[in-house]
Design an enzyme around this catalytic site. Structure first.
Site, PDB file in Angstrom:
ATOM      1  N   GLU A  26      -4.537   2.054  -5.142  1.00  0.00           N
ATOM      2  CA  GLU A  26      -3.438   1.092  -5.285  1.00  0.00           C
ATOM      3  C   GLU A  26      -2.413   1.655  -6.260  1.00  0.00           C
ATOM      4  OE1 GLU A  26      -4.759  -2.846  -6.376  1.00  0.00           O
ATOM      5  OE2 GLU A  26      -2.714  -3.584  -6.638  1.00  0.00           O
ATOM      6  N   ASN A  71      -3.060  -6.249  -5.048  1.00  0.00           N
ATOM      7  CA  ASN A  71      -2.026  -7.202  -5.457  1.00  0.00           C
ATOM      8  C   ASN A  71      -0.633  -6.584  -5.369  1.00  0.00           C
ATOM      9  OD1 ASN A  71      -4.107  -8.975  -5.977  1.00  0.00           O
ATOM     10  ND2 ASN A  71      -4.153  -8.567  -8.170  1.00  0.00           N
ATOM     11  N   ASN A 171      -2.896  -9.019   1.334  1.00  0.00           N
ATOM     12  CA  ASN A 171      -4.003  -8.855   0.397  1.00  0.00           C
ATOM     13  C   ASN A 171      -4.276 -10.158  -0.346  1.00  0.00           C
ATOM     14  OD1 ASN A 171      -5.828  -7.206  -1.463  1.00  0.00           O
ATOM     15  ND2 ASN A 171      -4.396  -8.098  -2.938  1.00  0.00           N
ATOM     16  N   GLU A 172      -5.521 -10.564  -0.389  1.00  0.00           N
ATOM     17  CA  GLU A 172      -5.968 -11.727  -1.191  1.00  0.00           C
ATOM     18  C   GLU A 172      -4.951 -12.857  -1.200  1.00  0.00           C
ATOM     19  OE1 GLU A 172      -7.379 -10.443  -5.079  1.00  0.00           O
ATOM     20  OE2 GLU A 172      -9.113  -9.483  -4.165  1.00  0.00           O
ATOM     21  N   TYR A 243     -16.311  -8.392  -7.092  1.00  0.00           N
ATOM     22  CA  TYR A 243     -16.516  -7.559  -8.288  1.00  0.00           C
ATOM     23  C   TYR A 243     -17.542  -8.267  -9.157  1.00  0.00           C
ATOM     24  CZ  TYR A 243     -12.073  -5.371  -6.969  1.00  0.00           C
ATOM     25  OH  TYR A 243     -11.062  -4.716  -6.294  1.00  0.00           O
ATOM     26  N   GLU A 290     -12.815  -4.492  -0.709  1.00  0.00           N
ATOM     27  CA  GLU A 290     -12.811  -4.281  -2.171  1.00  0.00           C
ATOM     28  C   GLU A 290     -14.188  -4.682  -2.682  1.00  0.00           C
ATOM     29  OE1 GLU A 290      -9.630  -5.768  -4.666  1.00  0.00           O
ATOM     30  OE2 GLU A 290      -8.167  -5.501  -3.058  1.00  0.00           O
ATOM     31  N   GLN A 345     -11.915   1.021  -7.243  1.00  0.00           N
ATOM     32  CA  GLN A 345     -11.012   1.871  -6.500  1.00  0.00           C
ATOM     33  C   GLN A 345     -11.521   3.316  -6.570  1.00  0.00           C
ATOM     34  OE1 GLN A 345      -6.841   0.986  -7.315  1.00  0.00           O
ATOM     35  NE2 GLN A 345      -7.196  -1.196  -7.206  1.00  0.00           N
TER      36      GLN A 345
HETATM   37  O1  AHR Z   1      -8.706  -3.721  -7.271  1.00  0.00           O
HETATM   38  C1  AHR Z   1      -7.976  -4.398  -8.236  1.00  0.00           C
HETATM   39  C2  AHR Z   1      -7.401  -5.729  -7.739  1.00  0.00           C
HETATM   40  O2  AHR Z   1      -8.458  -6.606  -7.472  1.00  0.00           O
HETATM   41  C3  AHR Z   1      -6.622  -5.678  -6.444  1.00  0.00           C
HETATM   42  O3  AHR Z   1      -5.301  -5.367  -6.640  1.00  0.00           O
HETATM   43  C4  AHR Z   1      -6.754  -7.076  -5.945  1.00  0.00           C
HETATM   44  O4  AHR Z   1      -6.714  -7.140  -4.545  1.00  0.00           O
HETATM   45  C5  AHR Z   1      -8.062  -7.579  -6.524  1.00  0.00           C
HETATM   46  O5  AHR Z   1      -7.898  -8.810  -7.138  1.00  0.00           O
END
Ligand code: AHR
Length: 495
Positions: A26, A71, A171-172, A243, A290, A345
């Site tokens: 990103e 994001n 995205n999201e 995450y 992700e 990432q």
């Molecule tokens: O990977 C970091 C961020 O985590 C990304 O930009 C977003 O999609 C997620 O919230």
């Protein structure tokens, strides 16, 4: 402590799609600038790409990389990042509060991907923008005709189309932090209309619809149901993101992959419920685009609109490598529906590869379970029977002490067994029974281990690196192996 695993050649989950081992770059922190792109670096090639980083990316054997966000994409005007570099505008970047110089953009990323032997998973901006820009970008990247955006690409020096097969519809979009966050109804409509135009522009592409940005977000479930009801017929995958972090309870932390599995089962059920409701013959697959651990670096966003800042540079410890290994096994064990996944990432930002500007590139602890999983996790995932004790956490009644996945590489006639012993104080004797393979022989046992769950790597010192374990030679149908307490393992057998 004892465990038993029965592996029968006839019982399989499915073939692994290599794209399960994807990753993500990103425009955030130092992922691009001084990560993959640093024109002044001693190893940089004529395009400014760090070769030391490319070498490490190749070791991870990553078949697809998502770009440019995250994001970031929800505020991105892709036209700012193409054409002569001196004409590209600087912009206030509102996802991470930095200044985007646009010295690296779509064409550079596609060139980098080729050099890194990987494919591109391109995300379009459905935040500040919509269907029109999405179809323009498909035309710019994939069309070979005499039209405005195809000609623009050619004039920028890229005669042949980039031919990008996989596209993310934003995205999201469920997250209130997203630039131009949308309700499920709003997003469902925009995603459907964008999908139609993008597939009309190039009928060969595959599309990923935004699912939930996490299992615990309060719109989970309702979001998937609504957006799939809108876009089911026009998309191919739905995304999942997750995450995890460690708040000091290692047993709970190591069990989190069980929750990841629950998330996958939940999304599968909703996809299939919409399928039934629509009397559809088509199955929507999952793109876990992700996934990682994210909790070490308190600096989440940039400061003072700096162009390059160190944010989200989590330094991972040995315990993190264990959970990452378990998460990858969870993805493998769901390979019948999870066709793509992106470790988020790849470089510097919550990443397996770290760099110093002008200096070294080095491997975090999490580099190794991913590297082995990616290189030796291709083939057919076996549906095994695993018997072992389990423990209770705040989110699961049963977390088995052993997490495993078994992959059959039919071409090489090899079985690759991945295993984490979650027990924090006891080694585990594991009996492996092989049915319908004939006799097989253990050829290699690689382990990641440290007494210290907090051990980390750095540019100067590699404390966590693969260890070769001595194996008992001999062809048998039943083998016994020892898994050290809190260890990650890969055991290879020839049959
Ligand atoms: O990977 C970091 C961020 O985590 C990304 O930009 C977003 O999609 C997620 O919230």
């Amino acid at each position: 402590m004892k465990a038993e695993i029965i592996i029968n050649k006839n019982y399989t989950v499915g073939k692994v799609d290599p794209r399960l081992y994807g990753s993500f770059i990103e425009h955030i922190g130092r992922a691009v600038y001084t990560g993959i792109y640093e024109p002044d670096h001693p190893t940089a090639d004529k395009d400014g790409f760090r070769q030391d980083v490319i070498e490490l990316v190749k070791k991870l054997n990553v078949p697809i990389v998502r770009y440019p966000g995250g994001n970031f994409v929800s505020g991105y005007n892709w036209e700012d990042g193409v054409g002569p570099k001196e004409k590209r505008p600087k912009r206030q970047e509102l996802a991470w509060f930095t200044t985007e110089t646009n010295q690296f953009g779509t064409d550079e990323f596609c060139t980098w991907a080729k050099k890194a032997d990987t494919d591109v998973m391109m995300a379009v901006n459905l935040g500040t923008r919509g269907a029109d820009d999405a179809r323009n970008l498909v035309e710019y990247c994939n069309f070979d005709g005499d039209t405005k955006y195809a000609k623009m690409r050619k004039e920028n020096g890229y005669d042949k189309p980039h031919d990008i097969k996989v596209w993310c519809l934003g995205n999201e979009m469920d997250g209130p932090w997203q630039i131009c966050h949308k309700t499920a109804e709003e997003y469902g409509r925009v995603a459907l209309e964008s999908a139609k135009l993008m597939k009309w522009a190039d009928s060969t592409i595959e599309l990923v619809l935004c699912g939930s940005s996490g299992y615990n977000i309060n719109t989970f479930g309702e979001w998937e149901w609504t957006v799939l009801n809108h876009a089911y017929n026009n998309v191919d995958y739905i995304s999942l993101h997750t995450y995890y972090g460690n708040d000091g309870n290692d047993a709970e932390f190591l069990g989190r992959s069980v929750q990841m599995n629950e998330f996958i089962q939940g999304v599968k059920s909703i996809c299939d419920a919409v399928k039934a409701k629509k009397h559809s013959k088509k199955t929507i697959n999952l793109s876990f685009d992700e996934w990682n651990l994210w909790y070490h670096d308190p600096q989440r966003r940039g400061k003072d609109w700096k162009e390059i800042c160190r944010v989200n540079e989590d330094i991972y410890n040995f315990g993190d490598a264990l959970l990452l290994g378990c998460m990858l096994m969870t993805l493998q064990n769901n390979c019948d529906r999870v066709k793509m996944a992106c470790l988020a990432q790849l470089v510097n930002v919550i990443a397996p590869i770290m760099t110093e500007p002008g200096g070294k590139a080095w491997c975090q602890t999490i580099f190794y379970p991913f590297m082995y999983g990616s290189n030796f996790g291709r083939g057919t995932v076996m549906n095994t029977i695993t018997k072992c004790d389990s423990y209770k956490t705040s989110f699961a009644n049963e977390v088995p002490y052993i997490e495993t996945s078994v992959i059959n590489d039919e071409e090489k006639r090899e079985l690759h067994i991945f295993a984490v012993n979650r027990n924090l104080s006891e080694d585990m004797e594991v009996e492996l029974t092989f049915e319908n393979f004939g006799e097989c022989e253990i050829t290699e046992h690689i382990m990641l281990y440290s007494d210290d769950l907090l051990a980390t790597n750095s540019a100067e010192e590699e404390r966590i690196a693969p260890i070769n374990v001595e194996v008992c030679k001999g062809k048998k149908t039943v083998h016994s192996v020892k898994l050290k307490k809190h260890s990650w393992n890969m055991i290879k057998l020839k049959y």
